[in-house]
Design an enzyme around this catalytic site. Structure first.
Site, PDB file in Angstrom:
ATOM      1  N   LYS A 174      -1.680  82.941  48.089  1.00 48.73           N
ATOM      2  CA  LYS A 174      -2.493  83.873  47.286  1.00 48.73           C
ATOM      3  C   LYS A 174      -3.896  83.298  47.091  1.00 48.73           C
ATOM      4  O   LYS A 174      -4.091  82.351  46.346  1.00 48.73           O
ATOM      5  CB  LYS A 174      -1.880  84.120  45.907  1.00 48.73           C
ATOM      6  CG  LYS A 174      -2.673  85.173  45.139  1.00 48.73           C
ATOM      7  CD  LYS A 174      -2.596  85.046  43.649  1.00 48.73           C
ATOM      8  CE  LYS A 174      -3.810  84.446  43.006  1.00 48.73           C
ATOM      9  NZ  LYS A 174      -5.094  85.143  43.164  1.00 48.73           N
ATOM     10  N   GLU A 249      -4.930  70.606  41.296  1.00 45.14           N
ATOM     11  CA  GLU A 249      -6.297  70.090  41.383  1.00 45.14           C
ATOM     12  C   GLU A 249      -7.148  70.953  40.471  1.00 45.14           C
ATOM     13  O   GLU A 249      -7.280  72.154  40.712  1.00 45.14           O
ATOM     14  CB  GLU A 249      -6.835  70.204  42.818  1.00 45.14           C
ATOM     15  CG  GLU A 249      -6.284  69.191  43.772  1.00 45.14           C
ATOM     16  CD  GLU A 249      -6.489  67.770  43.306  1.00 45.14           C
ATOM     17  OE1 GLU A 249      -7.467  67.507  42.578  1.00 45.14           O
ATOM     18  OE2 GLU A 249      -5.656  66.927  43.638  1.00 45.14           O
ATOM     19  N   CYS A 283     -15.748  71.377  42.411  1.00 42.76           N
ATOM     20  CA  CYS A 283     -15.019  70.533  41.446  1.00 42.76           C
ATOM     21  C   CYS A 283     -15.657  69.166  41.400  1.00 42.76           C
ATOM     22  O   CYS A 283     -15.563  68.472  40.394  1.00 42.76           O
ATOM     23  CB  CYS A 283     -13.582  70.322  41.859  1.00 42.76           C
ATOM     24  SG  CYS A 283     -12.756  71.767  42.348  1.00 42.76           S
ATOM     25  N   GLU A 383     -16.799  71.248  31.419  1.00 44.38           N
ATOM     26  CA  GLU A 383     -17.101  71.712  32.771  1.00 44.38           C
ATOM     27  C   GLU A 383     -17.833  73.049  32.710  1.00 44.38           C
ATOM     28  O   GLU A 383     -17.386  73.968  32.023  1.00 44.38           O
ATOM     29  CB  GLU A 383     -15.822  71.880  33.592  1.00 44.38           C
ATOM     30  CG  GLU A 383     -16.129  72.286  35.012  1.00 44.38           C
ATOM     31  CD  GLU A 383     -14.897  72.373  35.908  1.00 44.38           C
ATOM     32  OE1 GLU A 383     -13.919  73.011  35.512  1.00 44.38           O
ATOM     33  OE2 GLU A 383     -14.936  71.797  37.012  1.00 44.38           O
TER      34      GLU A 383
HETATM   35  C1  UN1 Z   1     -13.831  71.337  45.513  1.00 41.57           C
HETATM   36  O1  UN1 Z   1     -14.893  71.520  44.943  1.00 41.57           O
HETATM   37  O2  UN1 Z   1     -12.776  71.772  45.038  1.00 41.57           O
HETATM   38  O3  UN1 Z   1     -15.960  66.594  48.218  1.00 41.57           O
HETATM   39  C2  UN1 Z   1     -13.697  70.681  46.822  1.00 41.57           C
HETATM   40  C3  UN1 Z   1     -16.473  67.702  48.294  1.00 41.57           C
HETATM   41  C4  UN1 Z   1     -15.884  68.708  49.263  1.00 41.57           C
HETATM   42  C5  UN1 Z   1     -14.697  69.365  48.659  1.00 41.57           C
HETATM   43  C6  UN1 Z   1     -14.896  69.918  47.279  1.00 41.57           C
HETATM   44  N1  UN1 Z   1     -15.513  68.028  50.475  1.00 41.57           N
HETATM   45  O4  UN1 Z   1     -17.429  68.034  47.618  1.00 41.57           O
END
Ligand code: UN1
Length: 493
Positions: A174, A249, A283, A383
């Protein structure tokens, strides 16, 4: 030109049973792009049934053969890299060079995961008894549920689904409601690469109508989720109560520490790239700089000047540095934080949406820098997931590390220094899943484990040499060829 898309269940492209649909939009122009099934429980049921059926044959397909299909998918992705990147920029806004990078992570992951098909090593060890053999092997878990976000709409499904499939699982996938088209391409490519019907099932729809039923479904044994901490923890609570394995994550509040001996020009480039790349929607994005008091003002001036230079626009334009945010609610959320920040620190750049000329139709937000922000300010702690940077003054490396480690999150952290002692102390003491030295907080490579501590995750790591861990069970096997009753711990004591 818009297009209609369908779910992929049991090897068939089908609408939602209810016939309902939703649209995705170009965040730079507001244009409607495609119409997708708005699925619900009955579609999840069909997908899980197809995945369970396909598991019987797929788990017995030799791993190198399963992996060959993933490898072929990598070849197809490579051949279509440019088209996929353009579709991604249209769908979620990031600039083309970054969209190409996202697709490249899919290619890298395909080749890496395909290699696992010929490794997937187990362990043999001597038995304590004579004429007895002992080993541990990895076994697939069964049907995995994969729930992915919009910010890396190709890379993140690759990290999850490619290892899961190579390991012999089947899957229900999904994707986020903002980026269904990239998930459609991903699935179509695996179909073209030769994946048997039912091994991968794609169900479009909302978290409430598709995600929750997946978490609840007794036929799904693992949920692999990337997204917000609040949703992840809710999934962990519910899925955990049902006895499922939940791999999460989640958020980040990643810091770059800049010591007074750092190369400030280099640090400025890295900060701007980490904070404003993907419009701050990674992230791993840097959203706070913990900078030594002696260089705070100079670094703040440099970062501010850089932020003001960045050009906003459609990610398809080669001159654009920063694309739009993904949707209106992200603009509202980011702006609410900027209003909070204005009371907490000194606004040095940006501070509002950008609406001039062609930008008026999109979700653009000016790269924003706050300086002299107290370490405990909300914009330095929570965040934001947008192009907002808080610069916090520190007096020592120890203090910077303490501030970093007090965060609710623990994904990525970085240090800029020329001193080997500071670098190694930071490598040892920063409590994050990823640490960079003289490099920004973004740009993880697929062959190293990816994930974080505290509120960022729940102990799992994706990709890297850990890629199979969320998707396999260890099975210990003892073979006794003595031809008689042998009692471990008793007959040999
Ligand atoms: C994410 O933001 O969930 O390290 C992944 C990085 C990328 C992946 C980010 N290769 O910024």
């Amino acid at each position: 030109m818009s297009q209609n898309f369908l779910n992929y269940i049991g090897g068939q492209w089908v609408p939602a049973r209810s016939g309902r649909t939703f649209w995705n939009h170009d965040p730079a122009t507001g244009e409607a792009l495609g119409e997708f099934p708005a699925s619900a429980l009955e579609d999840v049921d069909a997908a899980v049934a197809a995945a369970a059926k396909a598991f019987r044959g797929w788990r017995l397909t030799p791993a190198p053969k399963r992996a060959e299909i993933v490898f072929r998918a990598g070849e197809i992705i490579r051949a279509r890299k440019e088209d996929l990147a353009r579709a991604m920029t249209r769908e979620m806004g990031k600039v083309l060079i970054e969209a190409r990078g996202d697709v490249q992570e899919g290619i890298d992951m395909a080749y890496l995961a395909a290699g696992e098909g010929r490794r997937m090593y187990g362990v043999t060890t001597p038995s304590e008894m004579p004429d007895k053999w002992a080993m541990s092997v990895r076994a697939p878990v069964g049907v995995v549920g994969v729930i992915t976000p919009w910010n890396f709409p190709f890379a993140i499904p690759s990290w999850k689904l490619m290892p899961a499939l190579v390991a012999g699982n089947t899957a229900v996938f999904k994707p986020a409601g903002d980026t269904p088209e990239m998930a459609w391409h991903f699935t179509k490519i695996l179909e073209e690469a030769g994946l048997p019907p039912g091994v991968l099932n794609l169900v479009f729809g909302s978290g409430a109508e598709v995600g929750n039923p997946m978490v609840e479904h007794p036929g799904i044994h693992v949920i692999s989720f990337t997204g917000s901490t609040d949703v992840g923890l809710a999934i962990a609570g519910r899925g955990g109560a049902l006895g499922k394995r939940i791999s999460l994550e989640m958020g980040g509040k990643n810091a770059i520490i800049v010591m007074d001996d750092a190369d400030l020009a280099h640090a400025t480039d890295a900060i701007a790239w980490s904070a404003f790349g993907t419009t701050g929607q990674r992230c791993t994005a840097c959203s706070r700089v913990l900078v030594h008091g002696r260089v705070h003002d100079e670094l703040a001036d440099r970062v501010t000047a850089k932020a003001k230079q960045l050009k906003l626009g459609s990610g398809l334009e080669p001159t654009t540095d920063v694309g739009p945010l993904v949707n209106r609610s992200q603009v509202e959320k980011v702006h609410a934080y900027v209003e909070i920040g204005a009371k907490e620190g000194t606004l040095a750049a940006g501070g509002g949406p950008a609406r001039d000329g062609a930008l008026a139709k999109g979700h653009f937000y000016r790269p924003t820098v706050f300086r002299d922000v107290p370490a405990g300010a909300r914009i330095a702690v929570e965040e934001i997931f947008g192009p907002v940077l808080a610069m916090v003054k520190v007096e020592s490396l120890e203090q910077a590390i303490e501030i970093n480690n007090a965060s609710r999150y623990g994904l990525s952290a970085a240090i800029f220094t020329r001193d080997v002692k500071s670098a190694f102390a930071a490598m040892r003491d920063l409590e994050t899943g990823i640490v960079y030295v003289n490099h920004g907080t973004t740009g993880a490579e697929t062959h190293l484990p990816f994930g974080g501590t505290r509120g960022t995750g729940n102990g799992h790591r994706e990709a890297g040499h850990t890629m199979l861990d969320p998707f396999t069970e260890w099975k210990s096997i003892y073979v006794d060829f003595s031809g008689r009753l042998q009692r471990a711990q008793i007959d040999n004591a």
